[in-house]
Design a protein around this motif. Structure first.
Motif, mmCIF file in Angstrom:
data_model
loop_
_atom_site.group_PDB
_atom_site.id
_atom_site.type_symbol
_atom_site.label_atom_id
_atom_site.label_comp_id
_atom_site.label_asym_id
_atom_site.label_seq_id
_atom_site.Cartn_x
_atom_site.Cartn_y
_atom_site.Cartn_z
ATOM 1 N N UNK A 162 0.831 -1.235 0.000
ATOM 2 C CA UNK A 162 0.000 0.000 0.000
ATOM 3 C C UNK A 162 0.848 1.260 0.000
ATOM 4 N N UNK A 163 1.902 1.262 0.843
ATOM 5 C CA UNK A 163 2.693 2.499 0.965
ATOM 6 C C UNK A 163 3.507 2.788 -0.295
ATOM 7 N N UNK A 164 3.616 1.797 -1.205
ATOM 8 C CA UNK A 164 4.376 2.015 -2.453
ATOM 9 C C UNK A 164 3.472 2.267 -3.655
ATOM 10 N N UNK A 165 2.162 2.278 -3.413
ATOM 11 C CA UNK A 165 1.234 2.356 -4.555
ATOM 12 C C UNK A 165 1.410 3.657 -5.354
ATOM 13 N N UNK A 166 1.555 4.776 -4.634
ATOM 14 C CA UNK A 166 1.678 6.064 -5.340
ATOM 15 C C UNK A 166 2.925 6.048 -6.224
ATOM 16 N N UNK A 167 4.051 5.569 -5.643
ATOM 17 C CA UNK A 167 5.292 5.513 -6.437
ATOM 18 C C UNK A 167 5.120 4.581 -7.633
ATOM 19 N N UNK A 222 2.379 3.829 -9.227
ATOM 20 C CA UNK A 222 1.531 4.465 -10.243
ATOM 21 C C UNK A 222 2.293 5.555 -10.979
ATOM 22 N N UNK A 223 3.041 6.371 -10.222
ATOM 23 C CA UNK A 223 3.816 7.436 -10.870
ATOM 24 C C UNK A 223 4.801 6.855 -11.874
ATOM 25 N N UNK A 224 5.408 5.726 -11.509
ATOM 26 C CA UNK A 224 6.444 5.147 -12.373
ATOM 27 C C UNK A 224 5.846 4.437 -13.581
ATOM 28 N N UNK A 225 4.679 3.831 -13.406
ATOM 29 C CA UNK A 225 4.181 2.931 -14.459
ATOM 30 C C UNK A 225 2.996 3.438 -15.252
#
Ligand code: HAM
Length: 465
Positions: free
Chosen positions: A446-451, A453-456
């Motif tokens: 969950x805590x990596x979801x934003x990163x 999404x931003x990356x992919x």
């Protein structure tokens, strides 16, 4: 996959009913009180499924306008009737029978704009934008003509137009045609044909007009009633007749290219050379006349369709006299307008384009929260964080079983589903499910979801190339 067939995406233009001559009065005031009120005949709703296509097309059009240095101009939909009468011409079909005109509170006659060139000229003069200046404008918006509704011909339709003021040479004519060509390329639209002609100066046209009057008067008996009427007021329009018998006469009618001056011929030849140089194919059609009277010199039309019944997608030309006729300083000008309904319908009929246009609908993440406390779970915070980063997130509301929520995701415009059930909540992860592609589902903390999404993903939820 939730992509709809192209037929379902077309703006719900149920024109089959519209084409029948109406035996019923169509005014809503004459409808019984309990009848469902329908849209005005020839005017159509654009529903969400179809608008995804429109957005793709509109974005392409705007981008091309900007790429060539054109700036947006927005003029009112309602203008004084005299503007169109005096610009488009009293004897044209548009002014004679197609304008939506009414008197505003008994004071002034106003008209829903049937096109935007006259309005752009009016605005340019009114705001001092054309006074010894060069300007490039684009516009996009609804136009109104009370024509007989049929496929590709509506009473409210949309145009995207480019108008360039202050250049008299053929280079700007060539630029406009290239901008059109670029639009077709960007939309992967093949098979449009470009027809080109020159109408010369007002003086050449007066000579040509007389030649036509002499020619058609000698064969008056063979002309259809409409053409006979045009012979009196606007003989050039006879060249545009769709009546087979008249078309035969038109085929042997005098040719404008025989009467234009040397300077006008040079302008036209230079334009043709420029197009040859760029590899743009065109046909010179000496009988191409336009339905609006303001044209001078270069005129052109891009059409698509079977021989005999091509549909104009884009049309335009020079109108070097219009600014001075409207009271401005003499300013050469040229422009074109594309009919958006026709363009979108054409794209939809071309199978190879359907897939690329369809991609534009998948434009968001669909958040599925199948946890017990979905009303106040971490998922809504995650969704907000993603929106902070510019992502488009559709959150499932109303709870329900995972299967039901996935069904909704499938029916949505989303490209990806982000799923949290009880086990994901406990493990601090979410599942990523591609809704439109055959990619195995996987989990992301969950805590990596934003990163992630931003990356992919692009801002709109589409995978980055
Ligand atoms: P137009 O030929 O009257 O020119 O219209 C341009 C385009 O608008 C047409 O080629 C067609 O695609 C679309 N169009 C026209 N009428 C309808 C209709 N009833 N339903 C659907 N589409 C339609 C002009 O309007 C000029 N102002 C173009 C121009 C700009 N010339 C110089 N600058």
């Amino acid at each position: 996959m939730v992509f709809l067939p192209a037929s379902k995406l077309v703006a719900r233009c149920d024109i089959s009913r519209d084409t029948r001559p109406s035996t019923q009065p169509s005014t809503t005031t004459e409808q019984p009180m309990n009848d469902k009120i329908q849209a005005v005949r020839g005017m159509h709703d654009l529903l969400p499924g179809a608008l995804a296509h429109w957005h793709t097309v509109e974005q392409t059009l705007r981008e091309v306008g900007w790429q060539y240095g054109y700036e947006e101009i927005r003029t009112p939909i309602l203008e004084k009737t005299a503007l169109f009468q005096q610009s488009i011409g009293e004897q044209t079909d548009i002014v004679e029978k197609e304008m939506y005109t009414f008197t505003d509170r008994g004071e002034v006659s106003v008209t829903l704009r049937p096109e935007a060139t006259a309005s752009t000229v009016r605005a340019g003069i009114q705001h001092g934008l054309l006074h010894h200046q060069q300007q490039r404008f684009w516009y996009l918006g609804p136009m109104f003509r009370r024509e007989r509704p049929q496929k590709g011909r509506y009473r409210q339709f949309h145009q995207f137009g480019l108008e360039a003021f202050g250049w008299s040479g053929p280079d700007i004519d060539s630029e406009l045609i290239r901008a059109g060509e670029r639009i077709w390329k960007k939309l992967s639209l093949n098979g449009l044909t470009l027809e080109l002609n020159t109408l010369g100066s007002a003086q050449s046209r007066a000579t040509y007009r007389q030649l036509l009057v002499d020619y058609f008067t000698a064969q008056r008996d063979q002309l259809d009633a409409d053409s006979r009427r045009r012979l009196e007021h606007n003989p050039l329009r006879i060249l545009d007749s769709k009546i087979p018998q008249t078309q035969e006469l038109v085929a042997n009618a005098p040719n404008i290219l025989e009467v234009i001056s040397e300077a006008e011929r040079d302008h036209f030849d230079a334009l043709c050379r420029s197009l040859d140089h760029l590899g743009i194919t065109y046909h010179i059609s000496p009988k191409l006349v336009r339905g609006l009277d303001y044209y001078t010199s270069t005129v052109f039309e891009w059409s698509w369709g079977a021989a005999g019944e091509p549909l104009a997608i884009c049309a335009g030309g020079r109108y070097d006299d219009l600014v001075s006729l409207r009271g401005g300083v003499a300013t050469p000008a040229i422009g074109f307008a594309i009919g958006l309904e026709r363009l979108v319908e054409l794209l939809q009929t071309m199978a190879e384009n359907t897939a690329s246009l369809a991609n534009a609908w998948s434009n968001a993440l669909y958040f599925i929260d199948a946890t017990a406390d979905h009303a106040h779970s971490a998922m809504s915070q995650l969704a907000e964080q993603l929106r902070d980063h510019g992502h488009w997130v559709i959150a499932h509301c109303g709870g329900g079983k995972l299967k039901q929520q996935l069904k909704r995701a499938d029916q949505s415009t989303a490209h990806l589903a982000v799923i949290a059930g009880e086990s994901e909540r406990e493990a601090g992860v979410v599942q990523i499910k591609y809704l439109r592609e055959n990619i195995p589902q996987f989990s992301v903390p969950q805590r990596e979801l934003v990163d992630w999404c931003n990356a992919n993903l692009s801002r709109r939820g589409q995978p980055k190339p």
